[in-house]
Design an enzyme around this catalytic site. Structure first.
Site, PDB file in Angstrom:
ATOM      1  N   ASP A   1      42.331  -3.176  35.823  1.00 56.04           N
ATOM      2  CA  ASP A   1      43.258  -2.925  34.542  1.00 56.04           C
ATOM      3  C   ASP A   1      43.512  -1.386  34.605  1.00 56.04           C
ATOM      4  O   ASP A   1      44.161  -0.850  33.703  1.00 56.04           O
ATOM      5  CB  ASP A   1      42.464  -3.113  33.319  1.00 56.04           C
ATOM      6  CG  ASP A   1      43.437  -3.100  32.175  1.00 56.04           C
ATOM      7  OD1 ASP A   1      44.857  -3.170  32.322  1.00 56.04           O
ATOM      8  OD2 ASP A   1      43.286  -3.253  30.778  1.00 56.04           O
TER       9      ASP A   1
ATOM     10  N   GLU B   1      45.547   0.062  36.758  1.00 53.85           N
ATOM     11  CA  GLU B   1      46.484  -0.120  38.058  1.00 53.85           C
ATOM     12  C   GLU B   1      47.505   0.898  37.874  1.00 53.85           C
ATOM     13  O   GLU B   1      47.851   1.342  39.177  1.00 53.85           O
ATOM     14  CB  GLU B   1      46.888  -1.717  37.710  1.00 53.85           C
ATOM     15  CG  GLU B   1      48.362  -1.650  36.908  1.00 53.85           C
ATOM     16  CD  GLU B   1      47.906  -1.239  35.498  1.00 53.85           C
ATOM     17  OE1 GLU B   1      46.905  -1.342  34.932  1.00 53.85           O
ATOM     18  OE2 GLU B   1      48.925  -1.039  34.785  1.00 53.85           O
TER      19      GLU B   1
ATOM     20  N   ARG C   1      47.366   4.253  37.776  1.00 55.01           N
ATOM     21  CA  ARG C   1      47.113   5.149  38.841  1.00 55.01           C
ATOM     22  C   ARG C   1      47.248   4.871  40.172  1.00 55.01           C
ATOM     23  O   ARG C   1      47.748   5.716  41.149  1.00 55.01           O
ATOM     24  CB  ARG C   1      45.741   5.708  38.490  1.00 55.01           C
ATOM     25  CG  ARG C   1      44.668   5.026  38.668  1.00 55.01           C
ATOM     26  CD  ARG C   1      43.286   5.228  37.903  1.00 55.01           C
ATOM     27  NE  ARG C   1      43.584   5.130  36.323  1.00 55.01           N
ATOM     28  CZ  ARG C   1      42.570   5.284  35.681  1.00 55.01           C
ATOM     29  NH1 ARG C   1      41.526   6.045  35.679  1.00 55.01           N
ATOM     30  NH2 ARG C   1      42.955   5.099  34.123  1.00 55.01           N
TER      31      ARG C   1
ATOM     32  N   LYS D   1      55.901   5.101  36.447  1.00 56.05           N
ATOM     33  CA  LYS D   1      54.856   3.898  36.633  1.00 56.05           C
ATOM     34  C   LYS D   1      55.895   2.897  36.043  1.00 56.05           C
ATOM     35  O   LYS D   1      56.284   2.738  35.044  1.00 56.05           O
ATOM     36  CB  LYS D   1      53.699   4.079  35.684  1.00 56.05           C
ATOM     37  CG  LYS D   1      52.880   2.896  35.685  1.00 56.05           C
ATOM     38  CD  LYS D   1      51.634   2.870  34.869  1.00 56.05           C
ATOM     39  CE  LYS D   1      51.173   1.484  34.283  1.00 56.05           C
ATOM     40  NZ  LYS D   1      49.939   1.652  33.387  1.00 56.05           N
TER      41      LYS D   1
ATOM     42  N   ASP E   1      51.590  -5.785  32.473  1.00 53.47           N
ATOM     43  CA  ASP E   1      50.203  -5.488  32.836  1.00 53.47           C
ATOM     44  C   ASP E   1      49.111  -6.680  32.090  1.00 53.47           C
ATOM     45  O   ASP E   1      48.967  -6.271  31.036  1.00 53.47           O
ATOM     46  CB  ASP E   1      49.805  -4.081  32.283  1.00 53.47           C
ATOM     47  CG  ASP E   1      48.509  -3.780  32.857  1.00 53.47           C
ATOM     48  OD1 ASP E   1      47.601  -4.193  33.334  1.00 53.47           O
ATOM     49  OD2 ASP E   1      47.991  -2.667  32.376  1.00 53.47           O
TER      50      ASP E   1
ATOM     51  N   LYS F   1      42.979  -8.295  30.037  1.00 51.76           N
ATOM     52  CA  LYS F   1      43.010  -7.750  28.631  1.00 51.76           C
ATOM     53  C   LYS F   1      42.968  -8.990  27.771  1.00 51.76           C
ATOM     54  O   LYS F   1      43.024  -9.908  27.867  1.00 51.76           O
ATOM     55  CB  LYS F   1      44.235  -7.082  28.513  1.00 51.76           C
ATOM     56  CG  LYS F   1      44.394  -5.895  29.316  1.00 51.76           C
ATOM     57  CD  LYS F   1      46.336  -5.271  29.043  1.00 51.76           C
ATOM     58  CE  LYS F   1      46.286  -3.964  29.568  1.00 51.76           C
ATOM     59  NZ  LYS F   1      45.713  -2.865  29.285  1.00 51.76           N
TER      60      LYS F   1
ATOM     61  N   ASP G   1      54.816  -1.424  29.944  1.00 49.57           N
ATOM     62  CA  ASP G   1      54.093  -0.776  30.628  1.00 49.57           C
ATOM     63  C   ASP G   1      54.977  -0.182  31.875  1.00 49.57           C
ATOM     64  O   ASP G   1      54.305   0.402  32.909  1.00 49.57           O
ATOM     65  CB  ASP G   1      52.878  -1.688  31.369  1.00 49.57           C
ATOM     66  CG  ASP G   1      51.717  -0.519  31.693  1.00 49.57           C
ATOM     67  OD1 ASP G   1      51.498   0.487  31.115  1.00 49.57           O
ATOM     68  OD2 ASP G   1      50.742  -1.013  32.629  1.00 49.57           O
TER      69      ASP G   1
HETATM   70  N1  BES Z   1      48.732   0.113  30.773  1.00 55.61           N
HETATM   71  C1  BES Z   1      47.531   0.410  30.133  1.00 55.61           C
HETATM   72  C2  BES Z   1      47.452   1.530  29.423  1.00 55.61           C
HETATM   73  C3  BES Z   1      48.141   1.349  27.901  1.00 55.61           C
HETATM   74  C4  BES Z   1      47.211   1.112  26.807  1.00 55.61           C
HETATM   75  C5  BES Z   1      49.489   1.584  27.671  1.00 55.61           C
HETATM   76  C6  BES Z   1      47.856   0.831  25.578  1.00 55.61           C
HETATM   77  C7  BES Z   1      49.956   1.468  26.345  1.00 55.61           C
HETATM   78  C8  BES Z   1      49.244   0.860  25.344  1.00 55.61           C
HETATM   79  C9  BES Z   1      46.781   0.630  31.376  1.00 55.61           C
HETATM   80  O1  BES Z   1      46.984   0.351  32.665  1.00 55.61           O
HETATM   81  C10 BES Z   1      45.373   0.440  31.260  1.00 55.61           C
HETATM   82  O2  BES Z   1      45.140  -0.727  31.126  1.00 55.61           O
HETATM   83  N2  BES Z   1      44.459   1.734  30.974  1.00 55.61           N
HETATM   84  C11 BES Z   1      43.048   1.273  30.956  1.00 55.61           C
HETATM   85  C12 BES Z   1      42.089   1.975  31.867  1.00 55.61           C
HETATM   86  C13 BES Z   1      40.877   1.655  31.734  1.00 55.61           C
HETATM   87  C14 BES Z   1      40.625   0.227  32.406  1.00 55.61           C
HETATM   88  C15 BES Z   1      40.252   2.552  32.855  1.00 55.61           C
HETATM   89  C16 BES Z   1      42.716   1.758  29.475  1.00 55.61           C
HETATM   90  O3  BES Z   1      43.245   2.717  29.032  1.00 55.61           O
HETATM   91  O4  BES Z   1      42.048   1.121  28.653  1.00 55.61           O
HETATM   92 ZN    ZN Z   2      49.146  -0.341  32.693  1.00 55.58          ZN
HETATM   93 MN    MN Z   3      46.045  -1.516  32.805  1.00 53.12          MN
END
Ligand code: BES
Ligand code: ZN
Ligand code: MN
Length: 505
Positions: free
Chosen positions: A353, A355, A357, A271, A276, A283, A294
């Site tokens: 968010d 994204e 996947r 990824k 992000d 966020k 990210d």
């Molecule tokens: N890049 C983030 C996950 C992340 C969070 C990585 C903290 C490193 C530190 C990912 O893209 C994300 O935002 N995931 C969301 C998914 C949710 C919206 C279903 C999450 O984990 O909150």
């Molecule tokens: Zn992300």
């Molecule tokens: Mn995200």
């Protein structure tokens, strides 16, 4: 990178000397010699410091005499637990204690060539620093350590053992550099450009830009990137280690079987979200700067490919990275959108968010279709939920293959980059049911890392696959023995180990 040299054990006449001592072990060899030359200064200091030889323990003796600027004694832990990893950590602890010394000799008498080289590897990994953007640093704040001489019984063999380890260290450095870069510098195009530089190591590098990705119909990946002025890239890196040099002769001898194996590479997918913001599902501001890393999954894949090529690994491997920026704008994707992925399956967007996947789904399908790999391992800073589950010690491992999982777990213990297997199952998969499309991409908060993995599983077409959620391990807020705080390059050592132990012929 630190300059590493190898020489026969002999007491240096100046500079710093490092001795390694296990628990219950007393000074011998060069250590005894140094102690005698300094009139017992070292043994007196060890007694006064109540030095026990514990792992990560270090005792520094300044100006002990005999011309030495300092002697550092580093603990190796219990005598019965002398793994390669242990020695790397001892080397790392030594490097940290040597920051102010311009050069030092490491006493590796009594160690094998590989063990002696492991000290150097640990020291190099710990000495990493990303200082490209520091223009006003005072000399006293800069690291002075520049050169290490490993004093080994057989310096020639130790130097030979160091060769491949150095290539791995260079892969780790590259990965840490990429992940440390700020997001205004390292956008998808710049990351792709740096990948193309790896042709110097003999890798084939192919870059797909927005035109090719549109033509191929990478609808999931393009949906993420559509809100950003920084256009997406997919980079395909190929290392054909079975075709190159010495392996060629074997292949001719062995005929068909070798040919067939050569046709099926191992595959690594990363990824690469270079920033992000969350997109329209934006966020919160606090900590958003962390989302420059990210792209760590992609950074690991690039570092791994560089390591494999750098040490001329006898394996065919492909590395694919999906590079996008996730931004809110008038052209950005909305919650409620439905996209058609490269696989043909449709997905209802719930939260922009989620994204990562989406990016991976297209690259995974493309990878299995194009390369028919022996397995696919993907890495992604995919979910905050994995940090809640496992903290910063283990990456989450999700897999449809017990054999691959066991190999990854073993490689994790050996390399120190540990994985913990998490469950998959139909009950989780059902949470992805959508009222309008083939699936939605978010399954709600409970088990958030697992439903994310279930989503990915729908894009591997039943092929052997493992997903490593590295959101908790890609970046570190504190120094560890071989990993200074910041970008860890988590996964380079782990996967390099996996390949070396099981997939090289
Ligand atoms: N890049 C983030 C996950 C992340 C969070 C990585 C903290 C490193 C530190 C990912 O893209 C994300 O935002 N995931 C969301 C998914 C949710 C919206 C279903 C999450 O984990 O909150
Ligand atoms: Zn992300
Ligand atoms: Mn995200």
């Amino acid at each position: 990178m630190l300059d590493i040299a190898f020489a026969k054990p002999a007491l240096p006449k100046s500079g710093a000397l490092v001795l390694f001592l296990a628990e219950e072990e007393s000074l011998s060899g060069l250590g005894r010699q140094a102690d005698e030359a300094t009139g017992g200064a070292i043994s007196r200091a060890l007694a006064a410091a109540e030095f026990k030889g514990k792992k990560h323990q270090a005792c520094t003796i300044l100006a002990p005499g005999a011309g030495l600027s300092r002697v550092v004694v580093v603990g190796r832990g219990r005598a019965g637990e002398q793994s390669q990893l242990n020695l790397e950590e001892a080397g790392g602890t030594a490097a940290a204690a040597l920051r102010e010394a311009p050069e030092a000799a490491l006493s590796a008498g009594g160690m094998s060539a590989a063990e002696a080289a492991s000290l150097a590897l640990g020291a190099v990994l710990r000495a990493y620093r990303f200082d490209r953007y520091r223009t006003r640093e005072k000399p006293e704040d800069q690291a002075k350590l520049a050169r290490l001489t490993v004093l080994a019984d057989d310096p020639t063999r130790a130097r030979a053992a160091w060769g491949p380890m150095k290539a791995v260290a260079e892969g780790v450095y590259l990965s840490r550099d990429l992940v440390s870069e700020p997001p205004n510098v390292l956008n998808p195009a710049e990351m792709a450009r740096r990948c193309t530089e790896l042709t110097r190591l003999g890798l084939d590098v192919e870059v797909l830009g927005p035109r090719e990705l549109t033509e191929l119909r990478f609808g999931a990946l393009l949906g993420v990137s559509q809100g950003s002025v920084n256009e997406p890239r997919v980079v395909i890196m190929r290392w054909n280690g079975l075709r190159s040099n010495s392996a060629g002769a074997n292949r001719r001898k062995e005929g068909r079987t070798e040919e067939r194996k050569q046709g099926r590479p191992v595959a690594f997918i990363g990824k690469g979200v270079t920033f992000d913001s969350g997109g329209i599902s934006i966020k919160p501001a606090a900590g958003m700067e962390d989302m420059k890393w990210d792209m760590a999954g992609a950074g690991t894949v690039v570092g791994l490919m560089a390591a494999l090529a750098g040490r001329r690994a006898k394996v065919d491997a492909v590395g694919l990275v999906g590079l996008v920026e996730n931004m809110p704008s008038g052209s950005a994707q909305r919650p409620g959108d439905v996209v058609t992925t490269y696989s043909g399956q449709t997905v209802e967007i719930i939260n922009t968010d989620a994204e990562g996947r989406m990016v991976l789904s297209d690259v995974l399908w493309y990878c299995q279709e194009k390369f028919n790999p022996r397995f696919m391992v993907n890495l992604a800073t995919l979910t905050g939920a994995i940090i809640i589950s496992l903290g910063h010690e283990y990456a989450g491992l999700f897999s449809n293959d017990d054999d691959l999982s066991a190999k990854l777990a073993a490689a994790g213990e050996a390399s120190g980059e540990k994985v913990w297997r998490m469950p998959l199952g139909d009950a989780y998969d059902r949470l992805l049911k959508s009222d309008i499309a083939d699936m939605k991409h978010v399954g709600g908060r409970p088990g958030g890392s697992i439903t994310a993995a279930q989503f990915l599983k729908r894009f591997v077409n039943g092929k052997p696959w493992a997903h490593l959620d590295i959101a908790g391990t890609a970046w570190s807020s504190k120094d560890a023995a071989c990993v200074p705080k910041g970008a860890t390059a988590y996964g380079v050592r782990l996967l390099e180990r996996l390949v070396a132990d099981h997939y090289e012929s």
